[in-house]
Motif scaffolding. Structure first.
Motif, PDB file in Angstrom:
ATOM      1  N   ASN A 229       0.837  -1.200   0.000  1.00 49.58           N
ATOM      2  CA  ASN A 229       0.000   0.000   0.000  1.00 49.58           C
ATOM      3  C   ASN A 229       0.875   1.255   0.000  1.00 49.58           C
TER       4      ASN A 229
ATOM      5  N   GLU B 131      -4.494  -1.881  -4.030  1.00 45.95           N
ATOM      6  CA  GLU B 131      -5.609  -2.171  -3.125  1.00 45.95           C
ATOM      7  C   GLU B 131      -6.290  -0.903  -2.618  1.00 45.95           C
ATOM      8  N   THR B 132      -5.543  -0.005  -1.995  1.00 42.32           N
ATOM      9  CA  THR B 132      -6.138   1.188  -1.394  1.00 42.32           C
ATOM     10  C   THR B 132      -5.923   2.444  -2.219  1.00 42.32           C
TER      11      THR B 132
ATOM     12  N   LEU C  10      -3.676   6.124  -0.124  1.00 48.90           N
ATOM     13  CA  LEU C  10      -5.024   5.848   0.361  1.00 48.90           C
ATOM     14  C   LEU C  10      -6.010   6.792  -0.320  1.00 48.90           C
TER      15      LEU C  10
END
Length: 377
Positions: free
Chosen positions: A93, A147-148, A96
């Motif tokens: 990651n 993913e984020t 975000l």
């Protein structure tokens, strides 16, 4: 031109003072309008905490924060939770929130920060990977970055892809995967690689993209970007995920399969994955307020599943998965298709056998990989 277009996505940019020496911050300062950029000593908008309202969530996509990350970058994919058949996927990651705006995005029930954040200390993430590689370097570890935060939508600014590709030249048995809904690939195509980099796209039929995946590249743009990567020797993957039920879903997904098979063969694409719409129960209100009742995702009937998420009933998921699997195999039986975030029971009823016993995809489900990573100090 691309950097100008990316700049226009954001109303304000905050750069933490500790990030100023980073290449990312320097590039921001050099390339983007200075009147948009504010240097801060603390995280801004600290008064906005807890669950975001739909308006606040939408606004978070227009605010950018660049700061170092103090936590662990590397972790297992959420598909590893109990009850699901996980394909040993790991995630790195590096930020975000997402600058695109898909109606079904799971971040709507996950994000509680009022800004899109990019972590400036990529060197710390790469050091974390190097430490892990010392213990698990002999295993086929698959690491994805999407993913984020989308892997490539902001990459013309960060250029993180180039550093990641260079680092993975030292990890020949590992695989690096960029997962995106953008078409930004030109910034890394000239970077030498070790043949262990997968450029992958989440794809849906064009009518679903137009209806639900706002601010993303068109299907044609994604597939043309994939062709450019293939021409430079990068591996490819496609994720038909989430599949979204609508009245014309069979025709729509058949057209998608035609578009992929017209440009690529199973030799070009190591695997395809399929997943269905899924979301946390509390996300339904957020989706309805942000996208209205005309959205496909708020029209289909969903039910609580064992993991607490809302999903289509199992028979509907099986029907959709089986249709797409069979359509790919009808065009060429060599296509390797896996299910994402699904139970072993769905695997068995859809594909006829457990993924752990299917010789065509067994390498993706090798339990020795997880054991080796868990044993790492």
């Amino acid at each position: 031109m691309v950097l100008t277009q990316l700049s226009e996505k954001f109303d304000r940019v905050f750069v933490h003072r500790d990030s100023l020496p980073s290449p990312l911050a320097q590039r921001l300062m050099d390339e983007w309008p200075r009147e948009k950029i504010t240097v801060v000593d603390e995280k801004p908008l600290a008064d906005l905490s807890g669950e975001l309202s739909p308006v606040e969530f939408s606004r978070s996509k227009r605010l950018l924060y660049v700061a170092p990350y103090a936590g662990q970058f590397f972790k297992r994919c959420p598909g590893s939770q109990p009850g699901l058949a996980c394909c040993n996927y790991f995630v790195l990651n590096l930020g975000l929130q997402c600058d695109m705006n898909c109606s079904y995005c799971y971040l709507q029930s996950f994000i509680n920060t009022p800004m899109l954040t990019i972590y400036s200390n990529l060197d710390a993430a790469l050091a974390e990977l190097k430490d892990l590689h010392r213990s698990a370097g002999d295993q086929h570890v698959r690491v994805g970055t999407g993913e984020t935060i989308d892997s490539l939508s902001l990459d013309p600014l960060t250029l993180y892809s180039r550093q990641l590709i260079a680092s993975f030249r030292d990890f020949p048995k590992w695989t690096l995967e960029f997962k995106t809904k953008s078409a930004h690939v030109e910034q890394f195509l000239d970077e030498p690689h070790a043949g262990n980099v997968v450029c992958s796209w989440s794809v849906n039929p064009q009518n679903v993209i137009e209806h639900e995946e706002h601010g993303t590249a068109s299907l044609d743009e994604r597939l043309r970007a994939a062709q450019a990567c293939l021409a430079r020797g990068f591996k490819l993957a496609f994720h038909v995920d989430p599949m979204i039920w609508h009245h014309e879903w069979r025709d729509s997904y058949s057209a998608l399969i035609d578009a992929i098979c017209a440009r690529f063969t199973p030799l070009d694409v190591p695997y395809l994955s399929l997943g269905s719409l899924r979301f946390q129960p509390e996300q339904r209100a957020m989706m309805r307020e942000r996208f209205g009742l005309k959205s496909y995702v708020t029209q289909g009937e969903t039910f609580a599943s064992a993991d607490g998420k809302q999903r289509y009933d199992q028979s509907t998921r099986q029907e959709m998965f089986k249709f797409v699997m069979e359509e790919f195999k009808r065009r060429d039986p060599r296509w390797r298709v896996v299910l994402c975030m699904e139970t072993p029971e769905t695997w068995l009823k859809t594909a006829g056998q457990s993924p752990f016993r299917d010789g065509r995809i067994q390498d993706l489900f090798n339990r020795d990989v997880l054991a080796a990573v868990n044993a790492a100090p």
